[in-house]
Write a protein that holds these residues in place. Structure first.
Motif: not given
Lengths: 362, 166
Positions: A51, A74, A77, A79, A100, A147-148, A151, A153, A156
């Motif tokens: 992460a 950040k 990419d 989450a 976010s 919330r993930a 985004r 991403p 995950f």
């Protein structure tokens, strides 16, 4: 599309403490990888390194072929969903999920669409105006996942997301994560110490101990062909029974019992005749039979199966502890003798603890 | 067609987001009201202000702070009734210009045998500006609140029963 590669990754803390050692893994696109192991084995540290929340001491982390070892969290990419949800208590569920994207200054209408879509997937549409404090643990965890999701991403990351939930909720939320993975077809890394979660969720499991990878494989591979004693005892519930035995041509001799060998086992143990090895037997691979006498200490009826706890018995003497998972409803009482046989054996080298597969003699 | 969809989306978004514009306007109105009364109470012109008007002004200021804050919180949730209260308070802020500042600006008082103007031009202008800005904030916040509340109400009425409960 997200392909994640961890190459020779180490995490060495101040003072030379090695939390993770030579971690190698190739996560394919859309794969759900579960890191499993006991507390302190380095699985969460590995996830945090992926992460970007922990520095990588040595090695390389590649996302779609691009080296992101030193890229800030950040910009990766990815989450992450945490065990403690990490929701903002003063915000509504909608605001939590949109947060976010709001920070990224995305178009409010786009944010709205994404939040509604995620809420629909997670069955949270009716909860959007509530505050996290008004939701159950399972719902809060779904919000954290939402919330993930908003985004979108590349990867995950889940850090023991179900550990705060009660057993019933854990089961249902686990199924939801599985459905979510099928629906999103996203690359996911999931950390847990719960082997049931690992076996039910994973495309592949990475079993870790003391900062080292013990085995990487599908759930069935880890269950059926554990690479060493650690994996054998960690995967499976109740854990595998382990006995020190001496290998003979036709049978294995342990303390208080002799177990006959079938043709295939004889072939595997050909080079171990006369030596001591460790015999592993899963409780579910023990059946009522005639080879081993067990002095029962406890009888637990589970409905379809019965867990029989006891000690191997030879005459008046009792030896190693043994747990059998017998089919059906049994009514053994403490002190009774149960006769059992083994229908599947696992062999491990006593010195190296590595599984004996017969391939090493070739 | 696209514009219509977007408009619907904006209103749909209001089901989950607060009316921050109106709420912030009400808070801003409070702030400028505070500027106003700090500005007027710092005057030291003998006993000119010792009358019922200034007593009433103090009480009104307290009520204004309380009511404007309440309006801010309620308008945030698209409560149309409080928009009207805020609107009325905005109008009162304009009227207040003619109650104390205007009178004090036109009045004189004798101090140590010298006739002095109670409120000088600079103080008067500041008072007027503060009250006008406070009043404008109230009126603007209220109007935005009314429009948004009505839109949301109309939109929710078009939704199915199940969605309405969300």
């Amino acid at each position: 599309m997200a392909n994640l590669k961890l190459q020779h990754i180490d995490k060495i803390y101040d003072g030379g403490v090695k939390a993770v050692e030579d971690f190698n893994l190739d996560v394919k696109d859309g794969e759900l990888i579960v890191l499993v192991g006991p507390s302190g084995c380095g699985k969460s540290t590995t996830l945090r390194m992926v992460a970007g929340l922990e520095d990588i001491s040595n090695g390389h982390l590649l996302l779609d072929g691009k080296d992101i070892t030193r890229v800030p969290a950040k910009d990766r990419d990815m989450a992450m969903v945490f065990q403690n949800y990490a929701l903002y208590g003063h915000m509504t569920i909608y605001e939590n999920m949109a947060f976010s994207l709001t920070l990224r200054k995305e178009d409010p209408n786009v944010i709205h669409k994404k939040v509604l879509a995620a809420a629909e997937i997670l069955n949270l549409t009716t909860q959007l105006n509530k505050k996290p404090g008004q939701l159950s643990g399972g719902q809060r965890q779904r919000v954290a996942m939402g919330r993930a999701i908003v985004r979108t991403p590349k990867v995950f990351l889940f850090d023991e997301p179900l550990s705060n939930l009660d057993a019933k909720l854990r089961g249902s939320t686990r199924r939801e994560i599985l459905l979510l993975h099928k629906r999103l077809q996203a690359t996911m890394m999931y950390v847990t110490h719960d082997q049931t979660e690992a076996l039910t969720l994973a495309d592949r499991i990475v079993c870790m101990s003391m900062g080292k990878v013990q085995q990487i494989g599908t759930p069935l591979e880890l269950y059926d062909n554990p690479a060493n004693i650690f994996v054998a005892t960690f995967i499976g519930l109740p854990p595998m029974n382990m006995f020190d035995v001496t290998v003979h041509e036709e049978y294995l001799e342990g303390k208080g019992f002799k177990a006959p060998l079938d043709a295939e086992s004889k072939k595997i143990l050909k080079s171990y005749v006369g030596k001591e090895i460790v015999l592993g037997v899963r409780p579910e691979n023990l059946v009522e039979g005639k080879d081993i006498a067990v002095k029962v200490t406890d009888n637990e009826n589970l409905g379809m199966n019965t867990l029989v706890h006891g000690h191997i018995q030879d005459g008046d003497r009792t030896f190693d502890r043994i747990v059998c998972k017998l089919r059906g409803w049994c009514n053994y009482k403490s002190g009774d003798t149960a006769m059992i046989s083994i229908n599947r054996m696992h062999f491990f080298d006593k010195e190296t603890t590595v599984a004996i597969t017969g391939k090493e003699s070739k | 067609m696209k514009k219509e969809v977007d408009a619907n989306l904006v209103v749909d978004r209001m089901r989950y987001t607060k009316n921050k514009t109106s709420a912030n306007m009400a808070i801003l109105a409070i702030l400028f009201d505070v500027f106003y009364f700090v500005n007027i109470y710092k005057s030291d012109v003998s006993n000119y202000y010792y009358n019922i008007l200034i007593g009433g002004s103090i009480v009104f200021n307290l009520l204004f702070l309380l009511a404007a804050f309440l309006c801010s919180e309620e308008i945030k949730q698209y409560n149309e009734n409080y928009c009207y209260l805020l609107l009325a308070m905005g109008i009162i802020q304009f009227i207040r210009i003619f109650i104390i500042p205007m009178r004090a600006h036109n009045a004189t008082v004798v101090i140590a045998n010298v006739e002095r103007q109670v409120m000088l031009n600079s103080q008067f202008i500041r008072c007027v500006i503060y009250l006008v800005v406070s009043g404008v904030c109230c009126v603007y916040g209220a109007l935005v609140g009314i429009v948004k509340s009505r839109k949301l109400k109309a939109y929710i009425a078009t939704l199915g029963e199940e969605k309405r409960r969300d």
